[in-house]
Write a protein that holds these residues in place. Structure first.
Motif: not given
Length: 92
Positions: A13, A4, A16, A8
């Motif tokens: 992102n 993850q 995040a 991200d």
């Protein structure tokens, strides 16, 4: 967690990824850390292996905006749902 984190980053992102532990492993300010990914188009994980509950070993393929690929490998430490440590080195 590691998957993850790099998804991200690939998705840009950064907030995040920073919250997932980038702040713990960056070794730089948020702005410096984000700037370090300026030429990274995407990151994919090759091999991910767990060593016990908190240690994860991974091979990363970072495709650059010019099409070249940098390969990294190392170990991540996860605790409390975030990355708390990393030992990563570029291998090619």
């Amino acid at each position: 967690m590691v998957t993850q984190y790099y998804q991200d980053i690939t998705d840009h992102n950064y907030a995040a990824a920073w919250a997932l532990g980038g702040s713990n492993i960056a070794g730089a300010s948020y702005d410096q850390w984000v700037a370090g990914y300026a030429t990274t188009a995407s990151i994919s994980l090759g091999t991910v292996s767990q060593f016990g509950g908190s240690q994860v070993q991974a091979v990363l393929y970072a495709t650059q905006t010019d099409g070249t690929v940098k390969v990294y490998e190392g170990t991540y430490t996860v605790s409390g749902g975030v990355l708390v440590g990393a030992s990563i080195r570029q291998v090619s």
